[in-house]
Design an enzyme around this catalytic site. Structure first.
Site, short mmCIF file in Angstrom:
data_model
loop_
_atom_site.label_atom_id
_atom_site.label_comp_id
_atom_site.label_asym_id
_atom_site.label_seq_id
_atom_site.Cartn_x
_atom_site.Cartn_y
_atom_site.Cartn_z
N GLY A 14 26.13 1.90 15.81
CA GLY A 14 26.30 2.40 14.45
C GLY A 14 25.70 1.45 13.43
CG ASN A 15 23.70 3.00 10.00
OD1 ASN A 15 22.75 2.84 10.76
ND2 ASN A 15 23.82 4.09 9.25
NE ARG A 154 31.17 -1.68 -1.73
CZ ARG A 154 31.63 -0.85 -0.80
NH1 ARG A 154 32.92 -0.53 -0.78
NH2 ARG A 154 30.81 -0.34 0.10
CG HIS A 178 39.20 -1.51 2.79
ND1 HIS A 178 38.39 -2.03 1.80
CD2 HIS A 178 38.36 -0.96 3.70
CE1 HIS A 178 37.13 -1.81 2.11
NE2 HIS A 178 37.09 -1.16 3.25
#
Length: 313
Positions: A14-15, A154, A178
């Site tokens: 997966g990424n 972020r 989260h």
């Protein structure tokens, strides 16, 4: 000859898993084991990285397979496997599916790498960490969740943009759950170059920064149609690096609380000192009244998701 650390990434096709593998390979942190139900894709990821080492300036060992026994004696195991969030889907909606996936993986972790430090990335993160903790039976210092490093990154990026400052000068942290709704960006201690954020931005500008931070995951999903992977990969790598190199960095991670912030038997994001022991120390500090209320709300929301997660296994 000194033994190199061994790092296993489950879900490496997966990424997010591939991103973790790439950054850790570039830093030459460990010999890497890429595990996935799609072994050909994992093998392709490993081959592609190995072939890039000449100009990437790194060389490390790769094993890629669907054979879970290859994680044997890993120092760190990172679990990124799970169904990614789709546009409009909340992390909570992933609980039932991903709890079963994490349970199966953690049974193998307990069997083949019983002394490892386990880092969970699968969403909904805090609930999946609870599943991992229950299935492995590991002490809390060896079961960690990648949450706050991503959310805080972020937050720092949004502050740097709003203030027009270098992100290296931004100090800011996100605690709590989260999830878009229940993460808690800590404004009271945020600063740029030591200058409190409240001295640099108006209250409305700060509110905009906080709002964009809380929607960070959803914004990425809307733009690219799936969950982010580059920033999560950097975040996990920072955790792995601090553990394997015994750096002792204090990073915001999800961990089982044992009385910190007045909460017990719940997995939420707090500042954690990461060493070769894992979460060597968990810190708490005074929150503003508003932040404290938000943290308690995050705990309440976590308890609801925890029920669903544990019922699913």
């Amino acid at each position: 000859m000194l033994r190199r650390p061994k790092l296993t990434v489950v879900g490496a096709a997966g990424n997010v898993g591939a991103s973790v593998v790439q950054w850790c390979a570039q830093k030459e942190l460990a010999d890497l084991v890429l595990l996935d139900l799609k072994p050909n894709v994992a093998q392709g990821r490993a081959l592609d990285l190995a072939q890039g080492g000449a100009f990437g300036g790194f060389q490390t060992s790769f094993i890629a397979s669907d054979d879970q026994s290859l994680m044997k004696d890993s120092d760190v195991v990172v679990v990124t496997a799970g169904v990614p969030r789709k546009p409009g889907q909340t992390r909570e909606e992933l609980v039932g599916i991903n709890a079963g996936i994490v349970k199966s993986i953690c049974e193998n972790v307990k069997k083949y790498a019983p002394h490892c430090i386990l880092i969970v990335v699968s969403n909904p993160l805090d609930a999946m960490l609870t599943v991992a903790k229950q299935i492995t039976g590991f002490p809390r210092e060896r079961v960690l969740g990648m949450s706050g490093v991503l959310d805080s990154s972020r937050f720092r990026a949004n502050i740097a943009r709003a203030v027009n400052a270098h992100i290296k000068d931004v100090s800011a942290i996100v605690l709590g759950a989260h999830t878009d709704k229940d993460m808690v960006p800590i404004v009271s201690t945020a600063a740029v170059g030591g200058v409190p954020l409240s001295k640099l931005l108006s209250s409305s500008a700060i509110a905009d920064v906080v709002a964009r931070t809380k929607r960070g995951g959803a914004e990425l999903t809307e733009l690219i149609g799936t969950s982010a992977w580059t920033a999560p990969g950097f975040g996990v790598t920072a955790m792995v690096e601090s553990i394997l190199l015994n750096q002792g960095r204090i990073l915001p991670c999800s961990v089982e609380l044992q009385g910190e912030f007045g909460i017990r038997d719940a997995c939420l994001c707090v500042p954690v000192k990461l060493t070769q022991k894992g979460a060597e120390q968990v810190f708490e500090f005074t929150l503003s009244e508003e932040e404290n209320s938000a943290f308690k709300a995050a705990h309440t929301a976590y308890l609801e998701v925890k029920k669903i997660a544990l019922a699913s296994i």
